[in-house]
Design an enzyme around this catalytic site. Sequence first.
Site, PDB file in Angstrom:
ATOM      1  N   ASP A   2       0.830  -1.208   0.000  1.00  0.00           N
ATOM      2  CA  ASP A   2       0.000   0.000   0.000  1.00  0.00           C
ATOM      3  C   ASP A   2       0.867   1.262   0.000  1.00  0.00           C
ATOM      4  O   ASP A   2       2.105   1.186   0.034  1.00  0.00           O
ATOM      5  CB  ASP A   2      -0.923  -0.056   1.232  1.00  0.00           C
ATOM      6  CG  ASP A   2      -2.319   0.486   0.945  1.00  0.00           C
ATOM      7  OD1 ASP A   2      -2.442   1.348   0.056  1.00  0.00           O
ATOM      8  OD2 ASP A   2      -3.268   0.063   1.622  1.00  0.00           O
ATOM      9  N   ASP A  10     -10.399   3.319  -3.314  1.00  0.00           N
ATOM     10  CA  ASP A  10     -11.029   2.074  -2.851  1.00  0.00           C
ATOM     11  C   ASP A  10     -12.464   1.920  -3.368  1.00  0.00           C
ATOM     12  O   ASP A  10     -13.238   2.867  -3.391  1.00  0.00           O
ATOM     13  CB  ASP A  10     -11.068   2.038  -1.316  1.00  0.00           C
ATOM     14  CG  ASP A  10      -9.688   1.821  -0.729  1.00  0.00           C
ATOM     15  OD1 ASP A  10      -8.695   1.837  -1.480  1.00  0.00           O
ATOM     16  OD2 ASP A  10      -9.618   1.635   0.504  1.00  0.00           O
TER      17      ASP A  10
END
Length: 416
Positions: A172, A227
Amino acid sequence: MTKTPLLRIALAAGLTLAVLAACDGAKTAKDPSAAEPVPASAPASAPTLAATPPMGFNTWNKFGCDVDETLIRQTADALVETGMRDAGYKYLVIDDCWQVDRGPDGRIIADPKKFAGGMKALADYVHSKGLLFGLYTDIGPKTCAGRPASAGFFDMDAATYAEWGIDYIKVDWCHCDDLDAPSEYARFRDALRRAGRPIVLSICEWGRNDPWKWAKGVGQLWRTTADIGDNWDSVVYIIGANSRHAAAAGPGGWNDPDMLEVGNGGMTFDEYKTHFSLWAIMAAPLMAGNDLRAMTEETKSILLNAEVIAVDQDPLGVQGQVVIERGYGGQVWMKPLADGSKAVAFVNYTDRELAQYVRWAQIGLPPGPAKVRDLWAHADIGVHSDTGKHYDERFEVRVPPHGVVMVRIWPAASAK
Ligand code: GLA
């Protein structure tokens, strides 16, 4: 964590003070081993890694930080029992929150309460089921959920993953705004190579740094958007954003429009079918994000649709694109497949049923008869002829609101 224990850990690990800098300062504060060239003998990522888009399960969409080894073992069992593994879902990935600290030697520590048996034993269990195992970290000092991440520890973490038997690592980008994404992820890839185990690198910087321009050859998949949410608006937004980078996708490197929400309850059956169909036609990674231990028959009928999965996994590895944009809320998508057939998806973004059509010339088919199969009805729907001359020869379907009709079309020469 205060600086004092961090300092102790870093010194014990033989690291320079430079690694104590936050990720923001890490442009000059590199993992010491990062300066080393990759040895010529280091195994490059095998070209067969992610030859087709990775498929599996990831904990985040459904379980967030609520992850433990019972969930992972039960999910491994469910992947086998439901037929998901045999349908292609082979990577079982724990997302954020498995890690709690680093040991005195700097080694990352899995939560000893939630993963009491340790990650190696869990990996062994997952492998014993004929599955592959994945974990999550972050380029910066902390993960998005605030857990310890990999800044300053790329080589140590890669070695730890290899020792545990990890096959997939999602990396990430939280706390990394001032860093150079191409070089950071390349350093992470090099650390994986030095660790000597083929590990899929899932780049997750949300499309912030145009990964479609540089991520191929660095990782095997790269997120293109923020997301996903378990709602129709999110899916529509992601389809549009991910569609812009089709040229970058191909065997070994895929645009990643994020994990699936199918089965999580926020969309209708038709919306989930559209979500899944479009991920397949875009050759997206198919990472289920629902509770596999408790799937409805509807959810299974989507995730286990072998004909749609075959479109996603087609060896030609082309990301399908919009071939017809209809101003009134319809699109026609086409993905060319290895056997000369075309996958075609008719999408309806409106709240009313929509009739849509296509001419063979618009999807790269020669004039003449072609065999059409409906991939959701699992039925051949006849041989349709389009000479390119007569208006009434067009192939037409009726698409439900927010729904999809997905077909596969073989020109007569290759019609089976
Ligand atoms: C980011 C990622 C998500 C998930 C969470 C975990 O938001 O984009 O996919 O991994 O972090 O904290």
